[in-house]
Design an enzyme around this catalytic site. Structure first.
Site: not given
Ligand code: BES
Ligand code: ZN
Ligand code: MN
Length: 496
Positions: A279, A290, A351, A353
């Site tokens: 990230k 998370d 991750e 899912r």
């Molecule tokens: N934990 C995150 C989702 C998230 C992001 C929650 C920002 C709250 C704020 C999750 O694991 C994630 O990183 N999801 C990605 C999915 C993408 C790679 C398809 C996302 O939402 O960017």
């Molecule tokens: Zn996550």
């Molecule tokens: Mn993630």
């Protein structure tokens, strides 16, 4: 905070402060009227002078009101009498607690639960008061070397009900409100705790401690157990971390012996760096939240255990970290899930899912009446719904309806989004049965579609709480959501 239920005269309470409501258009509540009477119209005069308009959330503090035993009187605006609904009532409660928090008062009598709220009884009004009060005074100061607040804070809150005959209903409301507040506060604590403390091992310890104090059952599966079960998807996520993964399985068995359980599955990523698909740095600290799905399951268990809710409930928490290192799963890797379906990992940041799908397969052995998973799953959900509603998906409309209704009732709302087959094609993979991402379009929906492939054997719903589980910015902190929604849903299932 110590609560008690009483029915008494507002002018006679020897307290640091009595709290009474006033409506718009200078209309006094019954308690305010009693104070006005003993003080020869003191309150009426103040309202006529225009110092308080009575709008919901307005407050005015008075000292040494003639004929009143308490040192202070806090007037709280309730809006128009005929329009006093749940929202206005909660707004007024919040304002009252905020105003009290800025004073040096410890012992308080409130008459706010006396006022009639549309369609709501005494028990509900008291429960709300307790919940809002506990929510508003919550602080996470475990890591502050000096207390940030010099005020003594509300120590005792006496909640007055209209009549002696209402005391039993008030006591019931107190019990419901306190049980919910304690689950919410537990979930907030877990969410707020720094990720170097709140590890998968810590969550497992917390589950064990909860079980001991609350008469539940728990089993914690270790890495070797997960390997034996064939949870290749879950294990793929933990590979880059030095923290061992855990699968926590909680059981609350207070229903009939043969009653099928409701299963709650909570995402427990104790820190999400994104893994190799790292990230960006900004706000990455927030990825300690998370594990708020897991926290909401633990919080809900605390609440229903305190209530002794007559229902069988199973909690399943897959928990690990998502870290990058030489062992970490790569984009392009193929994982084999417990269900046998193979997954091409196109983005290691998707991750949640991957750990949930194996937990959903594991849930089958409980022959559930319904499964609800709760996860901070997608940033896209925050874009779609903001911070007000959780995203709701389900393979069964009546279950979605129940959860929406529970969210409305608990003022912890969700919004139903589609799970149509039209979206499933976005998850096609050239190299495995399914890809773990479906592109930017409809990101929350394709995440739910991914999960749906592992939830075919039972009625299932998914709550995406990425926007609701915590607040960012100046008020950064966990909200304890959706413990209120889940508790209400389980109460309904228990027929309570
Ligand atoms: N934990 C995150 C989702 C998230 C992001 C929650 C920002 C709250 C704020 C999750 O694991 C994630 O990183 N999801 C990605 C999915 C993408 C790679 C398809 C996302 O939402 O960017
Ligand atoms: Zn996550
Ligand atoms: Mn993630």
């Amino acid at each position: 905070m110590e609560f008690s239920i009483k029915s008494g005269n507002p002018e006679k309470q020897r307290k640091d402060c009595v709290v009474v409501g006033v409506f718009e258009a200078r209309k006094l509540s019954a308690a305010a009227e009693a104070l006005d009477r003993v003080s020869d119209g003191y309150l009426g005069n103040i309202l006529r002078a225009g110092d308080l308009d009575g709008k919901p959330g307005s407050t005015l503090l008075l000292h040494s009101v003639p004929g009143v035993s308490a040192g202070r009187v806090l007037l709280v605006g309730l809006g128009k009498e005929r329009e006093l609904n749940e929202r206005a009532y909660r707004q007024a409660l919040r304002a009252a607690i905020k105003a009290l928090g800025s004073l040096d008062v410890g012992d308080i009598a409130t008459f706010l639960a006396e006022v009639p709220v549309k369609k709501r009884d005494v028990s509900w009004r008291v429960a709300q008061l307790v919940e809002v009060a506990e929510d508003s005074v919550y602080r996470f100061d475990r890591f502050k070397s000096k207390p940030a607040h010099s005020k003594k804070g509300i120590a005792k809150l006496q909640v007055h009900v209209p009549q002696r005959a209402d005391v039993a209903a008030g006591e019931d409301g107190l019990k419901q409100g306190q049980a919910l507040a304690s689950g919410v506060s537990f979930a907030k604590d877990l969410g707020n705790l720094a990720p170097n403390y709140c590890t998968p091992t810590y969550l497992a310890e917390q589950a064990k401690a909860l079980v001991k104090s609350h008469g539940l059952q728990v089993e914690v599966l270790e890495q070797a157990d997960l390997e034996k079960l064939g949870m290749g998807s879950f294990l793929g996520v933990t590979k880059g971390s030095v923290q061992p993964p855990k699968l926590i399985v909680l059981q609350h068995k207070k229903g009939r012996k043969n009653q099928k359980p409701v299963v709650l599955v909570g995402k427990g990523i104790t820190f999400d760096t994104g893994g190799i698909s790292l990230k960006p740095g900004a706000d990455m600290d927030e990825m300690k939240y998370d594990m708020c799905g897991a926290a909401s399951v633990l919080g809900t268990f605390k609440t229903i255990a305190e209530l002794g809710l007559p229902l069988n409930v199973v909690g399943i928490i897959p928990t690990c970290e998502n870290m990058p290192d030489g062992n970490a799963t790569r984009p392009g890797d193929v994982l084999t899930s417990m269900s046998g379906q193979t997954i091409e990992v196109l983005n290691t940041d998707a991750e949640g899912r991957l750990i949930l799908c194996d937990a959903l397969t594991y849930a089958e052995r409980f022959e559930p009446q319904a499964v609800v998973d709760i996860a901070t799953l997608t940033g896209a959900c925050v874009i779609a719904l903001g911070h007000h509603a959780s995203g709701l998906f389900s393979n069964k409309d009546s279950l979605a309806e129940e959860l929406l209704e529970a969210g409305n009732e608990a003022q912890d709302r969700a919004w139903h989004l589609p799970l149509w087959d039209d979206y499933q094609g976005q998850l096609d993979s050239n190299f495995a049965d399914i890809a773990n991402i479906g592109g930017r379009a409809g990101g929350s929906i394709t995440a739910a579609c991914f999960l749906s492939r592992f939830a075919k054997k039972y009625d299932w719903a998914h709550l995406d709480i990425a926007g609701t589980a915590w607040k960012s910015g100046k008020e950064k902190g966990a909200t304890g959501r959706p413990v209120p929604l889940l508790t209400e849903f389980l109460k309904q299932r228990a027929g309570k």
